[in-house]
Design a protein around this motif. Structure first.
Motif, PDB file in Angstrom:
ATOM      1  N   HIS A   1       0.835  -1.185   0.000  1.00 12.43           N
ATOM      2  CA  HIS A   1       0.000   0.000   0.000  1.00 12.43           C
ATOM      3  C   HIS A   1       0.879   1.246   0.000  1.00 12.43           C
ATOM      4  O   HIS A   1       2.050   1.193   0.351  1.00 12.43           O
ATOM      5  N   HIS A   2       0.277   2.388  -0.426  1.00  7.12           N
ATOM      6  CA  HIS A   2       1.055   3.625  -0.420  1.00  7.12           C
ATOM      7  C   HIS A   2       0.906   4.390   0.878  1.00  7.12           C
ATOM      8  O   HIS A   2       1.539   5.422   1.078  1.00  7.12           O
ATOM      9  N   GLU A   3       0.039   3.909   1.753  1.00 12.21           N
ATOM     10  CA  GLU A   3      -0.070   4.503   3.082  1.00 12.21           C
ATOM     11  C   GLU A   3       0.206   3.420   4.115  1.00 12.21           C
ATOM     12  O   GLU A   3       0.058   2.238   3.834  1.00 12.21           O
ATOM     13  N   LEU A   4       0.626   3.866   5.298  1.00 12.60           N
ATOM     14  CA  LEU A   4       1.004   2.907   6.329  1.00 12.60           C
ATOM     15  C   LEU A   4      -0.174   2.694   7.286  1.00 12.60           C
ATOM     16  O   LEU A   4      -0.502   3.572   8.071  1.00 12.60           O
ATOM     17  N   PHE A   5      -0.815   1.522   7.178  1.00 11.27           N
ATOM     18  CA  PHE A   5      -1.886   1.165   8.105  1.00 11.27           C
ATOM     19  C   PHE A   5      -1.278   0.402   9.265  1.00 11.27           C
ATOM     20  O   PHE A   5      -0.530  -0.545   9.053  1.00 11.27           O
ATOM     21  N   VAL A   6      -1.583   0.821  10.494  1.00 10.89           N
ATOM     22  CA  VAL A   6      -1.043   0.105  11.654  1.00 10.89           C
ATOM     23  C   VAL A   6      -2.139  -0.074  12.693  1.00 10.89           C
ATOM     24  O   VAL A   6      -3.002   0.792  12.853  1.00 10.89           O
ATOM     25  N   PRO A   7      -2.094  -1.211  13.417  1.00  9.61           N
ATOM     26  CA  PRO A   7      -3.067  -1.425  14.486  1.00  9.61           C
ATOM     27  C   PRO A   7      -2.656  -0.658  15.740  1.00  9.61           C
ATOM     28  O   PRO A   7      -1.462  -0.491  16.000  1.00  9.61           O
TER      29      PRO A   7
ATOM     30  N   ASP B   1     -10.172  -3.656  12.842  1.00  8.35           N
ATOM     31  CA  ASP B   1     -10.186  -3.023  11.521  1.00  8.35           C
ATOM     32  C   ASP B   1      -8.922  -3.374  10.748  1.00  8.35           C
ATOM     33  O   ASP B   1      -8.944  -3.595   9.540  1.00  8.35           O
ATOM     34  N   PHE B   2      -7.820  -3.423  11.496  1.00  9.64           N
ATOM     35  CA  PHE B   2      -6.565  -3.730  10.826  1.00  9.64           C
ATOM     36  C   PHE B   2      -6.601  -5.145  10.249  1.00  9.64           C
ATOM     37  O   PHE B   2      -6.202  -5.364   9.107  1.00  9.64           O
ATOM     38  N   GLU B   3      -7.093  -6.090  11.080  1.00  6.02           N
ATOM     39  CA  GLU B   3      -7.184  -7.476  10.615  1.00  6.02           C
ATOM     40  C   GLU B   3      -7.956  -7.560   9.299  1.00  6.02           C
ATOM     41  O   GLU B   3      -7.527  -8.210   8.350  1.00  6.02           O
ATOM     42  N   THR B   4      -9.098  -6.880   9.274  1.00  7.29           N
ATOM     43  CA  THR B   4      -9.929  -6.913   8.062  1.00  7.29           C
ATOM     44  C   THR B   4      -9.160  -6.336   6.878  1.00  7.29           C
ATOM     45  O   THR B   4      -9.103  -6.930   5.805  1.00  7.29           O
TER      46      THR B   4
END
Lengths: 278, 551
Positions: free
Chosen positions: A89-95, A168-171
């Protein structure tokens, strides 16, 4: 504090010993005790500052063992975040509340990943690997900026850290979008193409995607001009070897090669997307 | 003010009148007189300074609003302009700095010599400077324009960009020779040509500062020469030292670059500190406090300053051991600077202070340089550095040191020695007005940058996030106020050089040798080489005795 002291002493002396009030100066050559004091005291003071700086830094270098690894590739001028399951991804998703370890690399020139909200940065140097870690503690979105000068679009080499809840992160993490012929629009965003190419005909660092397919273009091949038609073959070559044929009027040595980053299917999907942007 | 005995025979022309073998402009550009060469440097450097200021103004104007501000001014132009601003200010203004102007003009007189040890070499240094600068100017108008790499020329970007990096570097390379040759010349002059009786610890402190600086110029400058030469080779024939694609190491470039460029910071600041050490005693009417401490702190800054270069690279992948050592040494190098500041302030104690414009600028130097130094400590601490590295905090910090320090130091020196150079006084009242403008404008311009950096605005950004705008506006307005002050100062000096009231030999009551010769000094300075007795500033005792008798 030190500054205030010095300034106050300076102003006081200038006032107290002004020419009119103190016409006769005293020639004090110096005082060894004073010299020792104002050498030793600042030494002690800066050693304390050094130690706090060092201690704080050390903790930023010791990554908790349960940190989630994310591979970061910096290139002119986009960020690519790659997760353990291959998701890109171009953005960093973190839990939330889970430490993240960022493994940093660069594909072309020096960059630096900077997240001001968590007060950390680290350079991305081509041919070297470096790392950073942090623990997101709030459900917020932070800015990512590039802090090492890297050329034309340096100040637009931005991204976001999106801190989301664990579920949400898991999904998000487990949703792997399939690559089919309609993926092009999503891919050009995720892989940072839009940092340099517009989809509305506007000119940025590279030519716009809009309306270029099928056009006749003058390109430079090893500094020699030649005319080509923009077709599948040309677009695929330009993704694999961006410097092979540069459209006249655009600078060479800007675009990172997508060889090994985009799969054949993804490249085909992007070609199809460009073809349709007429 | 005291007048000192003048050993001047009227038959000798002063250096401004005496033409030598050539007439007109040739009498300047072929002159080997150290005083004329000092002025040649001053005119050329201030011309470049003007261009550098203009570039800075353009940058600040562009940053007034987020997104493009000046119509037609693109990101690539912005990148070239900040590189040009940096290259001009660093290589053509602050590095030659005080040694080129006041070192050349005053140092031989201050040690009682008729000229420097190698007058022709001295003129050659100026030509290296001019040729190098000319090549850099050529880089502007040929090929694909001026480099857009920043003055640091970091690889691999400097290897990839199509701009005129090679030509720009060649210019810097040749200017380096000017620095090396001047350093060498000063070292020999200070070692061999001091007046009889003037021992090492009887030299004026400005000379001490020049001496420490000269060693850095001679030892450190070749390193950057080699580094620039390697990048030029790499661009031309792909030697593969720095290019990671050929197995080279971009971090190696940064090490080699900063091995010179950090000590170069001390090339810039030490001579300014030396000038402050002259100005404060003169206007306090008393001897300097802690002569030896100030003299030796110059040497210790010069030597420890070699060992801290990697603090410019704390965010590169380096070993923890290297980080530890370089951070520790960085804190050590702060101590001698602190010692100087404390001694200067102590010199004001029980002085008899005549607050005139040179002292005003000198005291501003202490204030601004202290901010520069203290923010430097924040950069040197590893933890905070992680946040503020490569942000506007750094830009603010080094402008406090380079402009607030060296710049204000240079202006202080100019106000101090101008009457000696031209034999004319300037307008003192006007000096106070533009001092106020400059001081206020300066702090608006650069303190805003410190705040922007702490808020997380990276440097070298053509565009910025809208939340940063407030302080960018303050900073830009500050730049206008500062430039208004600079223009007034330029007016004051240009006008006074021709029409100012005639200056006496010793307008301030200074006690070093340059105040014993007429203003402007005669060709070859001394009719008879003076003998020196006593400490560097023993003249103040005589002065006080005279004053107390007068009462």
């Amino acid at each position: 504090m030190v500054l205030l002291g010095i300034t106050a002493a300076m102003l006081f002396f200038v006032w107290r010993y002004r020419l009119k009030r103190n016409p006769l100066a005293s020639n004090i050559e110096g005082n060894a005790m004073m010299e020792i004091v104002w050498t030793a005291l600042p030494t002690a003071l800066v050693m304390v500052m050094f130690w706090y700086g060092w201690a704080g830094y050390q903790s930023s270098r010791s990554v908790p063992p349960d940190a989630m690894p994310v591979k970061v590739t910096a290139r002119m001028w986009s960020w690519m975040f790659e997760y353990a399951n291959g998701k890109v991804h171009h953005e960093l998703f973190v839990p939330l509340d889970k430490p993240v370890k960022l493994i940093l690399a660069s594909q072309d020139v020096n960059h630096s990943l900077y997240i001001p909200a968590v007060r950390i940065k680290q350079d991305c140097i081509p041919g070297r690997e470096s790392y950073l870690w942090f623990r997101p503690t709030k459900l917020e979105t932070y800015d990512i900026q590039c802090a090492e000068f890297c050329g034309t679009e340096h100040s637009n080499m931005l991204s976001k850290v999106r801190v989301v809840s664990a579920s949400d992160f898991e999904t998000w993490y487990n949703t792997i979008e399939p690559v089919d012929e309609n993926s092009g629009e999503r891919l050009v965003q995720i892989y940072g193409c839009l940092s340099c190419h517009t989809t509305d005909g506007g000119k940025k660092v590279g030519p716009s995607f809009k309306g270029i397919y099928g056009e006749r273009q003058t390109v430079l091949v090893r500094r020699r001009e030649m005319n080509i038609d923009v077709d599948d073959e040309y677009l695929l070559e330009s993704m694999r070897e961006p410097n092979a044929k540069i459209v006249k009027g655009y600078p060479p040595n800007q675009m990172p090669s997508q060889e090994g980053i985009l799969s054949d299917e993804q490249m085909t999907a992007i070609v199809k997307y460009i073809q349709e942007l007429k | 003010m005291a007048s000192t005995v003048v050993t001047h025979t009227p038959a000798v022309l002063n250096y401004l009148e005496e033409k030598g073998r050539h007439a007109g402009i040739l009498s300047w550009v072929l002159s080997t007189d150290h005083k004329r060469i000092g002025l040649l440097y001053m005119y050329t450097m201030f011309a470049f300074f003007g261009v550098g200021v203009l570039m800075g103004l353009i940058l600040r104007l562009e940053l007034l609003t987020p997104g493009p501000t000046i119509p037609g001014f693109t990101a690539n132009m912005y990148n070239a302009v900040f590189t040009l601003h940096g290259v001009i200010m660093i290589f053509l203004f602050v590095i030659p700095g005080l040694p080129a102007i006041f070192g050349n003009f005053c140092m031989p007189i201050m040690i009682g010599a008729r000229d420097v040890a190698f007058p022709r070499l001295n003129l050659l240094s100026w030509y290296c400077f001019i040729v190098g600068a000319g090549i850099a100017v050529l880089a502007l108008f040929t090929g694909q324009g001026f480099p857009d790499t920043g003055w640091t020329f970091y690889v691999p970007y400097s290897l990839r960009t199509g701009t005129n990096v090679t030509l720009g570097m060649l210019g810097a390379f040749i200017i380096g020779w000017s620095s090396i040759l001047t350093g060498l010349n000063f070292l020999v002059t200070i070692h061999r040509m001091r007046a009889p009786g003037m021992g090492w610890f009887q030299m004026p402190l400005f000379v001490w500062a020049l001496y420490a600086t000269a060693w850095i110029q001679v030892i450190a400058t070749p390193v950057v020469g080699i580094t620039l030469a390697l990048v030029m080779l790499e661009r031309a024939i792909d030697v593969g030292i720095f290019n990671p694609a050929l197995g080279g190491d971009p971090i190696l470039f940064q090490h080699m670059f900063w091995i010179y460029s950090h000590p170069a910071v001390y090339i810039m600041i030490l001579p300014a500190m030396g000038a402050i050490s002259e100005i404060i005693p003169t206007f306090a009417g008393r001897t300097i406090f802690g002569y030896k401490a100030i003299a030796l702190s110059s040497l210790s800054i010069a030597s420890v300053g070699y060992l801290v270069w990697a603090h410019h690279m704390f965010t590169t992948p380096m070993s923890l051991a290297a980080l530890f050592v370089f951070s520790l040494l960085t804190f050590f190098v702060a101590i001698p600077s602190g010692v100087k500041v404390f001694n200067w302030v102590a010199t004001l104690y029980k002085g008899s202070i005549d607050l005139r414009s040179p002292l005003l600028f000198a005291l501003s130097f202490i204030f601004l340089f202290s901010i520069g130094g203290l923010t430097g400590l924040a950069n040197g601490a590893l933890g905070p550095n992680l946040h503020i590295h490569d942000t506007y905090f750094i830009v603010g910090h080094f402008h406090y040191v380079m402009f607030g320090g060296t710049g204000f130091g240079l202006f202080a020196a100019l106000h101090y020695w101008f009457p000696k150079m031209y034999g004319r006084m300037y307008n003192e009242r006007l000096a106070w007005y533009y001092w106020a403008l400059m001081f206020v404008g300066f702090n608006m311009l650069y303190f805003s940058m410190l705040i922007l950096g702490m808020e997380g605005n990276p440097r070298r950004y053509y565009d910025y996030l809208p939340r940063f705008q407030t302080w960018h506006v303050v900073s830009t307005v500050g730049s206008w106020i500062l430039v208004a002050g600079l223009l007034m100062m330029a007016y004051n000096f240009i006008r006074s050089a021709r029409r100012g009231a005639p200056a006496p030999a010793n307008p301030w009551g200074g006690v070093t040798l340059e105040w014993t010769v007429p203003s402007p000094p005669p060709v070859e300075n001394f009719h008879e080489i003076p003998r020196w007795e006593g400490s560097a500033y023993h003249g103040f005792e005589k002065l006080q005795r005279r004053r107390s008798e007068a009462q």
